[in-house]
Design a protein around this motif. Structure first.
Motif, PDB file in Angstrom:
ATOM      1  N   ASP A 202       0.870  -1.187   0.000  1.00 12.12           N
ATOM      2  CA  ASP A 202       0.000   0.000   0.000  1.00 12.12           C
ATOM      3  C   ASP A 202       0.902   1.230   0.000  1.00 12.12           C
TER       4      ASP A 202
ATOM      5  N   GLN B  62       0.114   4.415  -0.267  1.00  7.53           N
ATOM      6  CA  GLN B  62      -0.499   5.693   0.103  1.00  7.53           C
ATOM      7  C   GLN B  62       0.153   6.318   1.337  1.00  7.53           C
TER       8      GLN B  62
ATOM      9  N   LEU C 144      -6.000  -2.547   2.764  1.00  7.00           N
ATOM     10  CA  LEU C 144      -6.517  -2.266   1.420  1.00  7.00           C
ATOM     11  C   LEU C 144      -8.006  -2.587   1.340  1.00  7.00           C
TER      12      LEU C 144
END
Length: 484
Positions: free
Chosen positions: A220, A222, A418
């Motif tokens: 991930d 982000q 997620l």
């Protein structure tokens, strides 16, 4: 300066109200003025005396110095209807009892309900041992100090509440996160400390090795950013989140906040907030990084000098956070909602045959400490036999405007984070792991079936294989509740 500004703002509001009445405006006395307030404070939790036990290893180790300070970073938000507090501590993991006591102390002094306080650990592997895992020995004389400092940090942040604005944005950095669980090519050994021979993946294999086939899971990238500023645009706080286990590269006898602390320093410099009064607080919370680390297994890399990789990673992630920070659109007021619940999860206790094997291994080897993994996990088996059949874990969900935040008391796999982001009613949403206690790794059932270090039964991994779906579903239900 800022006190004078607040006085002028209050005076202006009074004048506007008088003019409204003078020219026929109607003021509804039943509708309170919506005012968002915020306060932040970073309190030092570095031990005051050395040596101390240092967490994050299968063997006991002692640190005789702190390379950089450890902090509990605290943020309080109050919208006139609800008050919440976020805390992240430079620690590997912290047991629930410490958090619960600190919350009670802070609540008594501030009035913030204990179920409106989220406390978490960053997971630096070079902080003081507060939770028993493997052969690490808890630094008992540090626990009361840590508890009191967490409470004091929340109290101080609350005392600094002032009119504020809040906003959020999403950054992106795929360069520093890699799934650490790998499928290997056929013919490569996958040994485990229980001699079962059932593992299908290996954690942290040799980088850029011919044995590597493919990662066993995603990443991930982000970098969510929650930004808070005073009404005159002075930065108050920046809360970020990244799914990276930790970085490391710290000498064994040193304490360090790892990249989490360096990120805070880098961000403060990047936005020119090093000398603000009250002090600006930046924090990096750990996302869902139970199967993620900073090693590029695809290509390998050069070994850095101590602390250099921490600096490089922190600088890169801080730069990504800055890009997001510059896109933030601030709001003068947002809804604040928070929900907390407990669920009961099963424990993977050893059966009679497993217990007999462990007892035999330890009897033959003699007293520890041990370096052989078979013996280390045999001792863990003996400890797990004393665990209850079930445990209660605390879960939370927070709404800050259109931003959603959930907590997990585990080293949570990235797949879970997620899935929560995908199905959450809030866009964006992120997870803060190692929050409100410590309950070990939380692999998905699919990852449990693959085996590997994160699934090996120990004090660091003991929840039942069906725990993750229950945690994930409960967090999504809490998000739905705070969205109403």
């Amino acid at each position: 300066m800022y006190s004078s500004l607040r006085f002028r703002l209050h005076l202006a509001a009074a004048v506007v109200g008088s003019l409204s009445l003078l020219f026929g405006g109607v003021v509804d006395a039943e509708t309170p003025t919506k005012l968002l307030r915020a306060g932040a404070f970073a309190i030092d939790i570095t031990p005051t005396k050395f040596p101390v036990s240092s967490a994050g290893s299968m063997t006991h180790r002692m640190a005789d110095q702190a390379h950089d300070p450890l902090h509990a970073r605290c943020l309080v938000l109050d919208n006139g209807q609800t008050t919440i507090a976020l805390v992240t501590c430079d620690s590997c993991m912290i047991p629930r009892e410490i958090y619960d006591t600190a919350k009670q102390q802070a609540s008594a002094a501030t009035g913030i309900p204990t179920d409106h306080i989220l406390c978490s650990a960053t997971h630096t592997h070079t902080a003081v041992t507060a939770t028993p895992t493997f052969q690490s020995i808890v630094q008992e004389d540090y626990l009361e100090f840590l508890t009191n400092r967490i409470a004091e940090g929340i109290i101080q942040a609350h005392s600094q509440l002032e009119p504020a604005r809040v906003g959020w944005a999403i950054g992106n950095n795929p360069r520093q996160v890699f799934n650490r669980r790998w499928f290997l090519r056929p013919g490569n050994s996958l040994a485990d400390p229980f001699d079962r021979g059932t593992d299908k993946v290996r954690m942290n294999p040799s980088a850029n090795s011919k044995s590597l086939l493919q990662p066993a899971g995603p990443i991930d990238p982000q970098v969510p950013v929650l930004a808070v500023q005073a009404v005159d645009s002075r930065p108050i706080a920046l809360w970020a989140n990244y799914s990276l286990h930790y970085v490391g590269g710290v000498p064994s006898k040193s304490l360090s906040a790892d990249y989490f602390g360096e990120f805070a320093r880098q961000v403060s410099r990047l936005i020119d907030a090093e000398d603000t009064q009250p002090g600006f607080v930046a924090a990096m919370t750990n996302g869902t990084s139970g199967d993620i680390n900073n090693i590029n297994f695809f290509e390998g890399g050069e070994r850095q000098q101590p602390f250099e990789q921490i600096r490089l990673v922190a600088a890169d992630v801080a730069a990504s956070a800055l890009v997001a920070y510059q896109r933030v659109e601030y709001l003068d007021w947002v809804p604040l909602r928070m929900r907390e619940t407990e669920i009961e999860l099963g424990v993977r206790r050893p059966d009679d045959d497993e217990l007999a094997r462990a007892e035999k291994l330890i009897a033959e080897a003699g007293p520890g400490p041990w370096r052989d993994r078979r013996l280390i996990y045999a001792n863990e088996t003996l400890d797990l036999a004393k665990y209850p059949e079930t445990v209660h874990v605390k879960l939370q969900a927070i709404r800050i405007g259109d931003l959603g935040i959930v907590s997990s008391p585990c080293e949570t796999f990235v797949e879970t984070g997620l899935a929560i982001k995908k199905h959450s009613p809030f866009k964006p949403t992120f997870t803060i792991e190692l929050a409100n206690g410590y309950n070990g790794y939380l692999p998905t059932p699919e990852q449990h079936a693959l085996g590997g270090y994160e699934t090996w039964r120990a004090k660091s991994s003991y929840l039942a294989a069906d725990a993750e779906p229950q945690v994930r579903q409960t967090l999504l239900e809490l998000l739905e509740q705070v969205a109403q």
